[in-house]
Design a protein around this motif. Sequence first.
Motif, mmCIF file in Angstrom:
data_model
loop_
_atom_site.group_PDB
_atom_site.id
_atom_site.type_symbol
_atom_site.label_atom_id
_atom_site.label_comp_id
_atom_site.label_asym_id
_atom_site.label_seq_id
_atom_site.Cartn_x
_atom_site.Cartn_y
_atom_site.Cartn_z
ATOM 1 N N GLU A 70 1.052 6.907 -6.526
ATOM 2 C CA GLU A 70 0.051 7.955 -6.736
ATOM 3 C C GLU A 70 0.674 9.351 -6.619
ATOM 4 O O GLU A 70 0.326 10.273 -7.341
ATOM 5 C CB GLU A 70 -1.093 7.811 -5.722
ATOM 6 C CG GLU A 70 -2.047 6.665 -6.037
ATOM 7 C CD GLU A 70 -3.201 6.581 -5.040
ATOM 8 O OE1 GLU A 70 -4.260 6.058 -5.436
ATOM 9 O OE2 GLU A 70 -3.066 7.026 -3.878
ATOM 10 N N GLN A 71 1.622 9.399 -5.678
ATOM 11 C CA GLN A 71 2.268 10.706 -5.442
ATOM 12 C C GLN A 71 3.390 10.973 -6.437
ATOM 13 O O GLN A 71 4.073 11.991 -6.350
ATOM 14 C CB GLN A 71 2.828 10.738 -4.015
ATOM 15 C CG GLN A 71 1.752 10.731 -2.945
ATOM 16 C CD GLN A 71 2.316 10.382 -1.569
ATOM 17 O OE1 GLN A 71 3.518 10.521 -1.323
ATOM 18 N NE2 GLN A 71 1.440 9.947 -0.685
ATOM 19 N N ILE B 25 2.053 1.881 -3.353
ATOM 20 C CA ILE B 25 0.964 2.393 -4.173
ATOM 21 C C ILE B 25 0.755 3.889 -3.933
ATOM 22 O O ILE B 25 0.599 4.684 -4.859
ATOM 23 C CB ILE B 25 -0.334 1.597 -3.885
ATOM 24 C CG1 ILE B 25 -0.194 0.196 -4.496
ATOM 25 C CG2 ILE B 25 -1.557 2.302 -4.453
ATOM 26 C CD1 ILE B 25 -1.131 -0.812 -3.912
ATOM 27 N N GLN B 26 0.831 4.248 -2.647
ATOM 28 C CA GLN B 26 0.669 5.674 -2.319
ATOM 29 C C GLN B 26 1.790 6.503 -2.948
ATOM 30 O O GLN B 26 1.547 7.577 -3.494
ATOM 31 C CB GLN B 26 0.638 5.858 -0.805
ATOM 32 C CG GLN B 26 -0.714 5.469 -0.228
ATOM 33 C CD GLN B 26 -0.714 5.402 1.284
ATOM 34 O OE1 GLN B 26 0.333 5.178 1.910
ATOM 35 N NE2 GLN B 26 -1.875 5.605 1.863
ATOM 36 N N GLN C 112 0.822 -1.203 0.000
ATOM 37 C CA GLN C 112 0.000 0.000 0.000
ATOM 38 C C GLN C 112 0.863 1.264 0.000
ATOM 39 O O GLN C 112 0.549 2.244 -0.669
ATOM 40 C CB GLN C 112 -0.922 -0.010 1.215
ATOM 41 C CG GLN C 112 -1.976 1.080 1.131
ATOM 42 C CD GLN C 112 -3.006 0.945 2.232
ATOM 43 O OE1 GLN C 112 -3.502 -0.141 2.453
ATOM 44 N NE2 GLN C 112 -3.310 2.035 2.889
ATOM 45 N N TYR D 287 -4.726 1.866 -12.245
ATOM 46 C CA TYR D 287 -6.161 1.655 -11.945
ATOM 47 C C TYR D 287 -6.942 1.054 -13.105
ATOM 48 O O TYR D 287 -8.159 1.126 -13.149
ATOM 49 C CB TYR D 287 -6.796 2.956 -11.460
ATOM 50 C CG TYR D 287 -6.444 3.234 -10.026
ATOM 51 C CD1 TYR D 287 -7.012 2.452 -9.007
ATOM 52 C CD2 TYR D 287 -5.539 4.216 -9.676
ATOM 53 C CE1 TYR D 287 -6.665 2.674 -7.685
ATOM 54 C CE2 TYR D 287 -5.190 4.445 -8.361
ATOM 55 C CZ TYR D 287 -5.763 3.657 -7.374
ATOM 56 O OH TYR D 287 -5.435 3.851 -6.056
#
Lengths: 596, 320
Positions: free
Chosen positions: B258-259, B254-255, B251, B307
């Motif tokens: 995203e960042q 993943i963050q 996770q 996604y």
Amino acid sequence: MKERRLFSRHSIGTQIAALFMLLILVITGAMTYVSISVSTNELLDNSTEYTEQLIRRVNAELDMYVEYMKDISDFIVDNGAVAAYLSAANEHRLTDAACRSAQEQLAAAQKIRSEITAIALIPESGGALFGSEGASLNTYSNYRDAEWYRAALREPHEVQVSSSRVENLIAGQYNWVVSFSRAVFDRAGNMQGVLLIDLNYQIIDRLCAEIQLGSRGYIYLIDQTGGILWHPQQDLIYAGLKEENVAEVLAANNGRTLSGKGGGRRLYVACESEATGWTAVGVAYTQELLRSQDRIYTTYLLIAAAALVFALVFALQLSRSIAGPIRRLMQTMQRVEDGDLHVRSQVSSRTELGQLSDSFDHMIAKTAELMDERLRSEEQKRKSEWKALQAQIQPHFLYNTLDSIIWMSHAGRNEEVVEMTSALALLLRSSIGDGSDTNTLKKEIAHVRSYLTIQKMRYNEKLRYEIDLDQQTEDCLLPKLILQPLVENAIYHGIKVKQQGGTVRIESLLEEDRLLITVEDDGVGMTPEQLETILDKKESDAESSKIGVYNVNERLQLFFGPEAVMKYYSTPGKRTMVMLVLPIIREKEKESHAEG
Amino acid sequence: MRKARCIVFVLLFCLLLQLTGCAAAQKPLRVTLVLKTVTEVAEFWGTLLSGVEKAAEEYGVELKVLTSPREIDIDKQIELIRQVTEEKPDVMILSAADYDRCAEATEEAIAAGIGVVAIDTDVNAAGRACYVGSNNYQIGLEMGRAMADYLPEGGKVAVIQHMLTTTTGIDRTRGVLDALNEAGNIDILGSFCCDNSTEQARAITTELLSEDPEIRGFVCTNEVCNVGAANALADLGMGGQVFVVGCDNSQRQIQFLEQNIIQAIVTQRPFNMGYMAVQQAIRVANGEQTDDFVEVACVLITRENMYTQENQKLLFPILR
């Protein structure tokens, strides 16, 4: 022979039994097969029907649920606090109070259902308000590119239902959800923002778990795009470790698909929902659908087995009831063959075998009777032959004749001696004969003539004789030495006793198909009593000539059968006549007659 | 005749027996899983364990899991392998902490009649039935190529390696270096081992950057060093300026994706790995032939495609 009989007895019994068994086996097999396949199809049809009903129910409940979610979204959208929040946010004059009162509304809506994981209100201008306390926007979530957001803008007056997706809107949370999204407008019809409601799988889990499709059957949902929306083994499906035949199921025209083999054979029943665009698919294992079939199957087989056992017993009984009498008949025949005519098969049955046995028994009886009769007639024939021999020349006749010859030779009547002696010689020769037991009438008459010659010389003028022979009768066959005893009888009992003597007349003629021979004398005749007993053996014992007459009749009967008739006619003091009425057998027919 | 009747009855009886069916209850298969570690730090192992547990449940396998508290505690793992040898399960699924040092104990287990399936990291033991894992060299290659793609004009790149003694560490690093050398214009600063520690990876990254601000990228050989490097960049506020390519899936990664602090990760499928290891273990226990290497494919995931329908299934495995 014995071995063969044993074998054939076995073979009849077992053959009948085997054939019978085979027949029953084939019939019960065919019937069982047909019944089972018919019941299988019926069961499968019923199960498909049933599964389809269940799937429709799931769809209906999902549709209802979607309607319910739309109602919730209406409730939120129509709320004044929410509208106030959106317009404030879009006009960049957001206050804490506006946020709080809108958030309270969202939180209230979220609490209605536990499966709602998030309710988010996203103003046009950016940012987000969440129903759950403490949730904050994941600023990197890039939601404006997400399908749920774009779909809401694309069709602003519809509530959009997403497929299964990972929600990344809330910071630090990544949950698999199904999203409802819709655009929100103010009273003037300006787009203010988007409302998002996320649901976890709880409701689908519950709905689908309620449906029982046997212990292995299950339900799964396909989304609008043909992806798997929900599956009891979603983890394995999504990991690519298991596959579901989505394409095949969606392609089936009536929504029904059968695939797989053996225990893994499955029935797929698909049903699309209008409201969501989702397709619910029920998967049932045919093995389970047909479970009750096992009972039917067992019952059928038990019946078949019972029928087979019954058939076996019946077949054995039947074969025994046929083979048994046949064996008895054969044993009886064997004994008859060995010469025992006193056995009887005595099969007490009303079938053809019983009749056969009766006929056989009757045949044995008849044969025994015939054998007895043949033995008796053989005996009689021998006896009569001996008697015939006996009758040929009476010793005292020979003495008398010889005495006459001596006397005549003393008297110097040489011519007469010669005549008598030659007659005697002829008589002797013809009575010894050529070994055959028959004579033509001609020879017979010659014999009688020799005899009469001798007798006439003894009795002189006292005895006269006439012989009138039909030419056509000359070659008729007679048993040997038939006429001489009759002539002898006529002389001794008719003429000899009469003072003035008499005439013996011998006549033969054909009448229709009969040979008539008469020997007639005009002697003393016979009393009715004598006439009655002349052919009677007992009464004849005393006198040899009488034996001769009896004997003649007996031999005629033996030779010609009952067709031969011998009859005496007499007028006492006047005359006596014996008449023979005989079938005609000529010399050339002799052989065939002998054979017959 | 009586004999014939007897035979018929016997046949009918057999038929009925067959109908009722009498499958003997099978003894469940006993499988022991020996992992390097299952801690918060390594989400990878948690997902792998989920896969193992799922398969064990599905196939009715009696599962026992043994883990050492820290991935680098090799002696502890050798001790665990010896313990498994004593317990004598049907199959041991082993993720070796050290390719060579675990070999001896593993061979003892094989000699005791235990089938051995290696998972994620191979072990240098003769008679090991099967290795289920990613092609670590391939993972390395993909990471290196992704990095090379981000640096078309070339630049300095450092490799942060989690361990020097495991196949994952060795093979991935080899793959990364091969791919970077292949690109031609990449200046490889070297590979730096962080002993599988996030903190150490962060420290190494920070130090390297302070020593040489020209560094254009970091390639990290597992989740732990990947997160460490990303943390360092986040702290320094250099997210997006320096490219970070890693592997595994968590996770936090993943963050960071995203960042845009991490640009790409090569994701293995730990769930599949665990599941497939149990499948292979069953085959081993049944005496079936197994492939020496059962590859679990990996996928390159970037911020742009994370996604998509397919990739979100991969990045966020559903655990039921």
